[in-house]
Design an enzyme around this catalytic site. Sequence first.
Site, short mmCIF file in Angstrom:
data_model
loop_
_atom_site.label_atom_id
_atom_site.label_comp_id
_atom_site.label_asym_id
_atom_site.label_seq_id
_atom_site.Cartn_x
_atom_site.Cartn_y
_atom_site.Cartn_z
N CYS A 1 0.79 -1.03 -0.06
CA CYS A 1 0.26 0.38 0.31
C CYS A 1 0.82 1.42 -0.14
O CYS A 1 1.51 1.62 1.37
CB CYS A 1 -0.66 -0.02 1.43
SG CYS A 1 -1.66 1.26 1.37
N THR B 1 -1.08 0.16 -5.96
CA THR B 1 -1.71 1.96 -7.14
C THR B 1 -0.33 2.56 -7.18
O THR B 1 1.03 2.02 -6.37
CB THR B 1 -2.57 2.09 -6.31
OG1 THR B 1 -1.88 2.64 -4.55
CG2 THR B 1 -3.28 1.42 -6.48
N GLY C 1 -4.46 -3.67 -12.47
CA GLY C 1 -3.55 -2.23 -13.09
C GLY C 1 -4.85 -2.47 -13.90
O GLY C 1 -4.22 -2.21 -15.11
#
Length: 311
Positions: free
Chosen positions: A126, A191, A247
């Site tokens: 993360c 991300t 993604g």
Amino acid sequence: MLSTNICNLKLRNPLILASGIKGGGAKTLKRVYESGCAAVITKSIGVKPRKGYSLPTIISPMRGVILNAMGLPNPGYKEFLNELKFLNENKVPTIVSIFGYNKEEFIEVARGLEEQAKIYELNISCPHSSPKMKDKLISQDLQKTAEVVSAVKDATKIPFIVKLSPNVSDISEFAKVSVENGASGISAINTVSALEIDINIEKPILGNYFGGQSGASIKYIAQKKIAEILLAMERKEFKKVPVIGVGGISSGEDVVKFLLLGVEAVEIGSAIHYYNLKIFKKCENELKNWMRKKGYKSLNEFRGKALKWLK
Ligand code: RRO
């Protein structure tokens, strides 16, 4: 026609719900499974309940771009056991995403959910797990990655995949360390570290300031990072294990692209914000149509075909 498998988990198609998108609520996850994906990944579960960061935690400044800093909201593993029990009783193929701030926390969660879990996804990546990004991530430090992965391997018999960060210069080194220390698979990418400014209030928009970018805009980054991992496996730099692509995927054509690189399956997340739960049937139908046009009867007939151009 579409079946595949990950760590002995049979998948009816290559589409998996990515972690974090639909929360950890078991009833919601069951509904997501019934909408057509082959398995669900839970919200990342940690040692203690967490509320997450202050609002706003998610914004979409332009189409194809979502920035989030949810802040790992979750009920903690003790509370989550009941949810997992419900998912198992209802035969929802579930991968449990777990996180910790160090190897001791990873061990506690991995052991704590062991009686109900079938596969873990270790979330070491993360991009804003440290508030306001004060510390380096586990997934940006090869030694910490090795430590956490081998600690989980020693602590539990549950197989696990490791979710890697794109926010490093050579992602294949992190895949190598993960596999060499016991990972049964790799998922990539989490991300992309990002920031947006509000010109009216003259400050960063997200409550945590820094966040992670997802959505169609990161698909090209994901494809490149995944290719780097798969190419390193081809060069025999480390053992071949299943790679799950994630993604910016929002169509059957996108799924085809990741399969042509060589992934075993894909995770779909942000596209749910645009298409809701219809996304899984949409991707499945588009994937099947493409395969029919090409005359393919199974995923293996074309998996990895684009990778050879990059060797
Ligand atoms: O909860 C989050 O803010 C979050 C997590 Br755990 C993650 O792995 N990736 C992300 O973009 N957000």
